[in-house]
Design a protein around this motif. Structure first.
Motif, short mmCIF file in Angstrom:
data_model
loop_
_atom_site.label_atom_id
_atom_site.label_comp_id
_atom_site.label_asym_id
_atom_site.label_seq_id
_atom_site.Cartn_x
_atom_site.Cartn_y
_atom_site.Cartn_z
N LEU A 253 -48.00 32.18 -20.91
CA LEU A 253 -48.70 32.79 -22.03
C LEU A 253 -50.16 32.34 -22.05
CD1 LEU A 253 -48.55 34.55 -24.57
CD2 LEU A 253 -47.84 32.52 -25.83
N PHE A 254 -50.40 31.05 -21.87
CA PHE A 254 -51.76 30.55 -21.82
C PHE A 254 -52.53 31.21 -20.68
CE2 PHE A 254 -54.75 27.52 -19.87
CZ PHE A 254 -55.71 27.49 -20.88
N ARG A 255 -51.94 31.23 -19.51
CA ARG A 255 -52.58 31.83 -18.34
C ARG A 255 -52.92 33.30 -18.60
NH1 ARG A 255 -48.89 30.88 -14.64
NH2 ARG A 255 -49.88 29.12 -13.65
N ASN A 256 -51.98 34.05 -19.13
CA ASN A 256 -52.21 35.47 -19.41
C ASN A 256 -53.26 35.68 -20.48
OD1 ASN A 256 -50.27 36.12 -17.50
ND2 ASN A 256 -48.63 36.32 -19.01
N ASP A 257 -53.25 34.84 -21.51
CA ASP A 257 -54.25 34.96 -22.58
C ASP A 257 -55.66 34.74 -22.04
OD1 ASP A 257 -52.37 35.51 -24.51
OD2 ASP A 257 -52.37 33.49 -25.39
N VAL A 258 -55.83 33.74 -21.21
CA VAL A 258 -57.16 33.44 -20.66
C VAL A 258 -57.60 34.56 -19.71
CG1 VAL A 258 -58.44 31.82 -19.21
CG2 VAL A 258 -57.00 30.96 -21.04
N GLN A 259 -56.66 35.16 -19.02
CA GLN A 259 -57.02 36.23 -18.09
C GLN A 259 -57.51 37.49 -18.80
OE1 GLN A 259 -53.52 36.56 -15.61
NE2 GLN A 259 -54.23 34.97 -14.22
#
Length: 130
Positions: A89-95
């Motif tokens: 979720l963190f990775r996708n949010d930052v992307q």
């Protein structure tokens, strides 16, 4: 972590019972401002995976778009191999950010990491030296 904190901060409400938010750093990088907060549990859980600190909350403000973003890095689940849903979720949010905001975030988080290593790295190194 971020949904409840967003509502609480934007509404001026107290943080969820059993937790505290502590300021870690405020960094301006170009037209972006990043506020790093440590989400701390008031009591350590009996679950060995849950320590005193839950994670880092990042509030990112863009002067370009006028938008505010809430992101969170969970501490207890640091699995960067695409297995953990919170890490994903963190990775996708930052992307979701454009390349300029992503670059500013990379620089600001590097500055936070360098500051933390300057303080805590010395302790870790001194404790592991033979």
């Amino acid at each position: 972590m971020t949904k409840g904190i967003k509502v609480q901060i934007d509404s001026g409400l107290d943080i969820k019972k059993g937790y505290k938010l502590r300021s870690l750093a405020k960094i301006t990088e170009g037209s972006y401002k990043f506020t790093y907060l440590v989400l701390q549990r008031e009591q350590t859980s009996k679950n060995f995976n849950l320590g005193k600190y839950a994670g880092i909350v990042i509030i990112a403000d863009s002067e370009e778009s006028g938008r505010r973003y809430y992101r969170a890095i969970p501490f207890q689940l640091l699995d960067w191999d695409n297995k953990d849903p919170l890490t994903n979720l963190f990775r996708n949010d930052v992307q979701e950010w454009d390349k300029y905001m992503s670059q500013a975030f990379a620089i600001s988080s590097t500055r936070v990491l360098a500051s933390l290593m300057n303080v805590y790295g010395k302790v870790l190194y001194e404790n592991n030296v033979n």
